[in-house]
Design an enzyme around this catalytic site. Structure first.
Site, PDB file in Angstrom:
ATOM      1  CD  GLU A  48      -3.155   0.513   0.212  1.00  0.00           C
ATOM      2  OE1 GLU A  48      -2.696   1.851   0.029  1.00  0.00           O
ATOM      3  OE2 GLU A  48      -4.409   0.177   0.198  1.00  0.00           O
ATOM      4  CG  ASN A  73      -8.598   2.942   0.542  1.00  0.00           C
ATOM      5  OD1 ASN A  73      -7.811   2.906   1.008  1.00  0.00           O
ATOM      6  ND2 ASN A  73      -9.583   1.866   0.531  1.00  0.00           N
ATOM      7  CG  ASP A  97      -7.491   0.263  -2.403  1.00  0.00           C
ATOM      8  OD1 ASP A  97      -6.977   1.151  -1.554  1.00  0.00           O
ATOM      9  OD2 ASP A  97      -7.447  -0.918  -1.847  1.00  0.00           O
TER      10      ASP A  97
END
Length: 301
Positions: free
Chosen positions: A24, A157, A207
């Site tokens: 991430e 997100n 995301d």
């Protein structure tokens, strides 16, 4: 809203095969020219230099980690963990606490964060069980306490900002939509909340986000095997398939901000999916034909 984007087989390569459980938060640091990203689940911080060499550190904070923001010097980063935001120095390998706006709320984790064009840090929080709309979006301006900007999300997100800074984009992931808000340099609050784009079930979940210099909005699809570019009016204009189902976030970097980096995850993938997508958990680099905008730094005080 158009559902007929241009499909492109991108020129991509595996920049780092780190096998992250939950890769991430890619960040090209505008001061030191390194790429940083996280394995949220294992509390690992990766750094890749210009030659492609990767070093990994174990961050001494309780997972899950959430975000990386560029600090105001080489190797200085703002990191989020389950116990708040921390200033990390790569060279000294030490941390100091910054703030914890969600203190006292159990089952909440910090997630993606970005700095807007005027130096304010925006950070989303999420319900760790991903079942209840307990997440929020906070704004932290240097010299002031964090301010609650919006709430009622299960998983937050993004966020990302238009080139001129007057629009904030946010992924309401469980809601399968990207929201947009109006921003102003002299107002901490958000205005004119609206739906920028929505995703069908077969597209997965929106995301992490980034914005290119032309105002295009790029989103990583969790369970979607792709990255999509939207025009500034919310039209799907480019879909770039990648060989993993769980793309988690995107960021421009490299020379001239001309490479799109994409993180991915292998967390909770079934054996058949891992066999079909053995590169899950890798960092990808993509030549898109577009260039990004250097991230702003945050001084954290």
């Amino acid at each position: 809203m158009t559902r007929g984007p241009i499909s492109s087989r991108p020129t991509f390569w595996v920049a780092a095969q780190t096998g992250d459980a939950l890769g991430e938060a890619p960040l090209w640091h505008p001061v030191d020219g390194h790429l940083y990203w996280l394995d949220l689940a294992l509390a690992h911080l990766h750094r890749m230099d210009g030659e492609g060499r990767v070093k990994t550190r174990r961050i001494d904070r309780p997972p899950p980690l959430g975000a990386i923001v560029a600090g105001d010097g080489p190797g200085r980063l703002v990191l989020s963990a389950s116990d708040g935001l921390w200033l990390y120095d790569w060279e000294r390998d030490d941390m100091e606490p910054l703030c914890h706006p969600e203190v006292g709320r159990g089952g909440i984790g910090y997630n993606d964060a970005k700095v807007d064009r005027w130096g304010r840090l925006w950070i989303g929080t999420s319900d760790l069980a991903e079942t209840d709309p307990r997440g929020a979006l906070w704004c932290w301006a240097p010299g002031s306490p964090p301010v609650l900007a919006d709430s009622g999300f299960t998983v937050v997100n993004g966020p990302a900002f238009s080139p001129d800074g007057d629009v904030l984009y946010l992924s309401d992931s469980v809601g399968r939509r990207i929201l947009a808000y109006d921003l102003a340099p002299d107002v901490v609050g958000l205005r004119n909340r609206r739906v920028f784009a929505e995703m069908a079930i077969d597209e997965g979940y929106p995301d992490g986000l980034t914005v290119d210099a032309d105002g295009g909005v790029w989103v990583a699809h969790w369970d979607g095997w792709r990255v999509t570019r939207f025009s500034s009016d919310g039209e799907r204009v480019l879909v770039m398939p990648l060989p993993v189902p769980r793309l988690t976030s995107v960021a421009f970097g490299g020379r001239g901000q001309a490479v799109l980096f994409a993180t991915s995850a292998r967390l909770e993938l079934t054996a058949p999916l891992l066999e079909a997508a053995p590169l899950s958990g890798s960092l990808f680099a993509v030549q898109t034909g577009f260039v990004g905008i250097a991230e702003q730094t945050f001084r954290g005080r």
